[in-house]
Enzyme design. Structure first.
Site, PDB file in Angstrom:
ATOM      1  CD  GLU A  53      10.979  -3.069   7.080  1.00 24.61           C
ATOM      2  OE1 GLU A  53      10.645  -2.172   6.615  1.00 24.61           O
ATOM      3  OE2 GLU A  53      10.590  -4.119   7.469  1.00 24.61           O
ATOM      4  CG  HIS A  65       6.516  -0.244  15.051  1.00 26.47           C
ATOM      5  ND1 HIS A  65       7.737  -0.759  14.493  1.00 26.47           N
ATOM      6  CD2 HIS A  65       6.571   1.024  14.084  1.00 26.47           C
ATOM      7  CE1 HIS A  65       8.456   0.193  14.194  1.00 26.47           C
ATOM      8  NE2 HIS A  65       7.962   1.152  14.062  1.00 26.47           N
ATOM      9  CG  ASP A 120     -14.910  -5.418 -18.094  1.00 23.31           C
ATOM     10  OD1 ASP A 120     -14.290  -4.650 -17.431  1.00 23.31           O
ATOM     11  OD2 ASP A 120     -15.095  -5.602 -19.051  1.00 23.31           O
ATOM     12  CG  ASP A 173       8.007   0.041   4.740  1.00 24.75           C
ATOM     13  OD1 ASP A 173       8.548  -0.679   4.069  1.00 24.75           O
ATOM     14  OD2 ASP A 173       7.806  -0.281   5.989  1.00 24.75           O
ATOM     15  CG  HIS A 210       0.237   0.607   8.493  1.00 22.86           C
ATOM     16  ND1 HIS A 210      -0.427  -0.320   8.940  1.00 22.86           N
ATOM     17  CD2 HIS A 210       1.552   0.265   8.638  1.00 22.86           C
ATOM     18  CE1 HIS A 210       0.092  -1.384   9.547  1.00 22.86           C
ATOM     19  NE2 HIS A 210       1.531  -1.307   9.354  1.00 22.86           N
ATOM     20  CD  GLU A 222       9.625  -3.477  10.306  1.00 25.16           C
ATOM     21  OE1 GLU A 222       9.094  -2.623   9.879  1.00 25.16           O
ATOM     22  OE2 GLU A 222       9.287  -4.574   9.509  1.00 25.16           O
ATOM     23  NE  ARG A 254       8.836   1.318   9.045  1.00 26.39           N
ATOM     24  CZ  ARG A 254       7.943   2.239   8.920  1.00 26.39           C
ATOM     25  NH1 ARG A 254       7.587   2.851  10.026  1.00 26.39           N
ATOM     26  NH2 ARG A 254       7.276   2.099   7.929  1.00 26.39           N
ATOM     27  CG  HIS A 263       3.745  -8.735   7.904  1.00 32.30           C
ATOM     28  ND1 HIS A 263       2.512  -7.847   8.153  1.00 32.30           N
ATOM     29  CD2 HIS A 263       4.731  -7.802   7.777  1.00 32.30           C
ATOM     30  CE1 HIS A 263       3.372  -6.709   8.060  1.00 32.30           C
ATOM     31  NE2 HIS A 263       4.420  -6.769   7.864  1.00 32.30           N
ATOM     32  CG  ASP A 278       9.444  -5.015   4.840  1.00 34.12           C
ATOM     33  OD1 ASP A 278       9.232  -3.725   4.443  1.00 34.12           O
ATOM     34  OD2 ASP A 278       8.831  -5.587   5.580  1.00 34.12           O
ATOM     35  CE1 TYR A 285       7.899   5.639  12.349  1.00 31.03           C
ATOM     36  CE2 TYR A 285       7.606   4.478  14.499  1.00 31.03           C
ATOM     37  CZ  TYR A 285       8.039   4.429  13.139  1.00 31.03           C
ATOM     38  OH  TYR A 285       8.699   3.350  12.565  1.00 31.03           O
ATOM     39  CG  HIS A 344       7.748  -8.355   9.577  1.00 37.39           C
ATOM     40  ND1 HIS A 344       7.962  -8.873   8.408  1.00 37.39           N
ATOM     41  CD2 HIS A 344       7.754  -7.180   9.553  1.00 37.39           C
ATOM     42  CE1 HIS A 344       8.193  -7.848   7.584  1.00 37.39           C
ATOM     43  NE2 HIS A 344       8.028  -6.753   8.401  1.00 37.39           N
TER      44      HIS A 344
HETATM   45  N1  GLY Z   1       6.167  -2.789   4.941  1.00 37.30           N
HETATM   46  C1  GLY Z   1       5.544  -3.566   5.995  1.00 37.30           C
HETATM   47  C2  GLY Z   1       6.306  -3.726   6.954  1.00 37.30           C
HETATM   48  O1  GLY Z   1       7.490  -3.218   7.449  1.00 37.30           O
HETATM   49  O2  GLY Z   1       6.230  -4.612   7.927  1.00 37.30           O
HETATM   50 MN    MN Z   2       8.570  -2.234   5.671  1.00 34.03          MN
HETATM   51 MN    MN Z   3       8.744  -4.877   7.655  1.00 36.03          MN
END
Ligand code: GLY
Ligand code: MN
Ligand code: MN
Length: 444
Positions: free
Chosen positions: A414, A357, A47, A267, A250, A391, A412, A368, A278, A395, A361
């Site tokens: 960002e 990648h 619950d 991240d 991820h 970003e 990375r 996103h 982000d 890797y 975005h």
């Molecule tokens: N943390 C999600 C992205 O960087 O797109």
């Molecule tokens: Mn991110």
């Molecule tokens: Mn991002």
């Protein structure tokens, strides 16, 4: 009763800004009926519920954060803005907290009318009668799709009484997406503050990470900084990845021990007043960068700065991804991680072994965020007041074609960038990213 005199034990957003957006949307939709529900509450286990998060479209147009709510706008020359929400309920409010109830919600959130959510079934079919078009989210929630069909059918069942039923359904999110893409002053102010709080959290992580700690402890430091500054949650699950975990794009396990000198990729961004930040930073744990780490780091940073430099009004969205690829591919050739000419490495996409990648975005109420990337087959052109992330990353997993000293390096960087009339402003600029600034925190 005047708005200021109402006893409201919850913080209010800038309700005027939300009401203005609703009026603009009504004008742009033209004719018909607009219907938009917020998100349902979701059970986590037994619950217990997940922390409630309202639907971003609904919030954008209302500022209203309670579950079990729907807005209806009768479109045309004089639109009526109608809210359906939960009734006041003293018993439930003793257990779960304040509810506005329709009468107070109507006043505070500037609706023309407000009714109990229990009236929805009775009133929506009558609002739908004689409307050709219903503007509503389509295919977002199976239950809502069925509800819409049921209401339309109930109007159809009465056409012999002299009314007409809707003949067209349009996804209202398309029109709202275009609005959400261009941030107003209220949104930009919130996003700048979300960026600053998130920067502070990354700085805290850089200072705190020490050998013998675990990734989740650093995640805790980040969340602590978010909360301490008024952001009650992360905008998305924080990635706190030490050593080789940084190569899992991820990564969410966040449970490994920290080793001195390993890189740590974080991240993480807060959600402040419903808006996401982000940020990704990568730093050496309680140390300076090693030679190979630094080589890769400087390359990612060079590509990130080149991307940011390319962002200004009129430039197609996808351009900065190409910039990232150009810089990274050339750097990978220079480091002997990719072979052949720049053109060949780009044409064959051999760089994708290390960069797989996209460069970023849209960012806003959702991490996103809503908004087209392509229109009529062409990349959307950047405009002032758009916010996006930048970003790029590299890797490097163990492989026969990779010298051992580069193995398990994942980096990375960002930032969140606001497009301005003349170029751009980085909203997350207070978060260190030069080698020197990072080492001052990690090896100080
Ligand atoms: N943390 C999600 C992205 O960087 O797109
Ligand atoms: Mn991110
Ligand atoms: Mn991002």
């Amino acid at each position: 009763m005047k708005r200021e005199q109402l006893p409201i034990p919850v913080t209010l957003p800038n309700v005027n800004a939300h009401a203005k957006r609703r009026a603009r949307l009504a004008k742009s939709l033209g004719e018909g009926l607009m219907l938009l529900p917020t998100s349902p509450e979701r059970t986590r286990n037994a619950d217990s519920h997940y922390d409630y998060r309202w639907d971003s479209y609904f919030y954008y147009l209302t500022g209203f954060r309670e579950p079990e709510a729907v807005i209806a706008i009768t479109l045309g020359k004089k639109p009526r803005h109608i809210l359906f929400c939960r009734d006041k309920d003293m018993e439930r409010e003793i257990w779960d907290g304040f509810r506005f109830g329709p009468a107070m919600a109507k006043e505070i959130f500037s609706f023309d009318e407000a009714y109990s959510i229990t009236e929805l079934e009775r009133l929506i079919p009558s609002l739908m009668a004689n409307c050709d078009v219903v503007h509503t989210p389509l295919g977002a929630d199976a239950e809502w799709d069925q509800t819409i069909s049921r209401w339309i059918n109930s109007v159809r069942a009465k056409v012999r009484t002299g009314i007409t039923a809707p003949v067209e359904l349009r996804d209202v999110r398309h029109a709202v997406n275009a609005m959400r893409l261009i941030k107003d002053d209220v949104e930009i102010d919130i996003m700048a503050r979300a960026g600053k709080i998130s920067s502070d959290a990354h700085i805290r992580a850089m200072k705190t990470a020490k050998p013998g700690m675990f990734e989740y402890q650093i995640e805790g430091e980040i969340l602590h900084e978010f909360m301490r500054k008024g952001a009650r949650q992360a905008a998305y699950g924080s990635i706190v990845a030490a050593g080789s975990n940084a190569c899992v794009l991820h990564y969410r396990e966040n449970s490994a021990p920290l080793k001195k000198g390993d890189l740590m990729l974080i991240d993480a961004g807060c959600e402040l007043e419903s808006y996401a930040a982000d940020i990704t930073r990568t730093f050496p744990i309680a140390a300076k960068f090693s030679g190979p780490q630094r080589d890769i780091y400087e390359l990612v940073l060079e590509s990130q700065l080149a991307c940011i430099n390319a962002l200004k009004p009129g430039v197609p969205f996808h351009k900065y991804h190409e910039v990232a690829v150009q810089v990274l591919a050339q750097g990978l050739i220079d480091l002997k991680l990719c072979k052949g000419s720049l053109d060949k490495v780009i044409a064959t996409e051999s760089y994708r072994q290390f960069y797989m990648h996209r460069a970023g975005h849209w960012l806003g109420l959702d991490v996103h965020d809503a908004g087209d990337y392509m229109q009529q087959g062409k990349s959307v052109k950047l405009e002032a007041r758009m916010v996006l992330t930048v970003e790029p990353g590299l890797y490097i997993r163990p492989a026969d074609n990779v010298p051992k000293h580069f193995w398990d390096i994942g980096i990375r960087i960002e930032d969140d960038v606001l497009i301005t009339q003349t170029g751009n402003t980085v909203l997350t600029t207070s978060c260190p990213k030069s080698v020197n600034d990072i080492e001052a925190l990690t090896a100080g």
